[in-house]
Design a protein around this motif. Structure first.
Motif: not given
Length: 253
Positions: A63-66, A194-198, A203-205, A218-222
């Motif tokens: 859920n966090q990475v969304k 790196s991408t998806g429907k939800e 996503i960047r690792i 660890s990483g970041e969703t931008i």
């Protein structure tokens, strides 16, 4: 007569050597690596609970990475082994081939060790492989998995068949894999989507680390460039002043 005796002696010696080699090979295949012995034992009273904790962590992480934010995930080999022991067969009964049982892992330093019981027609042994996992420099979200020291018990085995089976299961799971060589070992290159429907962004690792008993990610969703442009346009539209109402010309008296 002397020739017959010589032949018999050679035959007996050869038979003894073959038996000794076969016995040594068999004994070698029955060796159990220390890491697997340690990882195989899971406390039955806590395995299910520990596995549930792992599932909760992974669910929260998914859920966090969304959402656009920084994120991280820390798992221990103890948690993973508890889940493998208590939940794998129950929740994913068809995931493993029928000749594979009791998979376990261990993180020793920066190395990931993976082992399982193999019950085949001509071989019953503990298969083990040591892996080095890392982010590939210059290729965003690409994880490299270097395979080395593949063994059946204490006996090294050819790695070609293992690579073929990895490709087979990766194709079934629709996981694209590329292969390269590193220090003479095969390396599987796996691209993490790196991408998806939800997923609200990309996503960047940033980091993948292995250290004694732990796996850290660890990483970041931008926001994507398109989403940022849309946000700028929306902001500009919101900040723009409303047009003044047109004044009606005075009526003639």
């Amino acid at each position: 007569m002397a020739r017959k005796k010589t032949f018999l002696v050679v035959f007996v010696v050869a038979a003894v050597l073959i038996a000794a080699v076969a016995g040594s090979v068999y004994n070698a295949t029955q060796h159990v690596p220390d890491f697997y012995t340690e990882a195989l034992y899971v406390e039955p009273t806590t395995a299910h609970e520990t596995g549930e904790v792992l599932e909760e962590q992974v669910f929260a992480f998914s859920n966090q990475v969304k959402k656009p934010r920084t994120w991280s995930l820390r798992l221990t080999d103890r948690q993973i082994n508890s889940w493998l022991a208590a939940d794998l067969k129950e929740k994913f009964p068809e995931l493993l081939p029928e000749h594979i049982e009791d998979p376990r892992i261990a993180v020793k330093g920066k190395t990931l060790l993976v082992g399982c019981k193999y019950n085949g027609q001509s071989l019953n042994s503990i298969l083990a492989v040591s892996l080095d996992c890392f982010l590939v420099e210059g290729e965003p979200n690409v994880v490299g998995v270097q395979l080395h020291n593949v063994t059946a018990g204490a006996l090294p085995i050819p790695i070609g068949q293992l690579l073929s089976e990895i490709d087979t299961y990766a194709n079934k799971a629709e996981i694209p894999i590329r292969w390269q060589q590193r220090d003479g070992d095969p390396v599987a290159l796996i691209t993490i989507p790196s991408t998806g429907k939800e997923i609200e962004g990309e996503i960047r690792i940033d980091a993948l680390e292995f250290k004694d008993g732990e796996i850290l990610l660890s990483g970041e969703t931008i926001k994507t460039k398109e989403e940022l442009k849309e946000k700028v346009v929306e902001g500009a539209n919101q900040d723009a002043p409303e047009p003044s109402p047109l004044l009606e010309p005075p009526s003639e008296s």
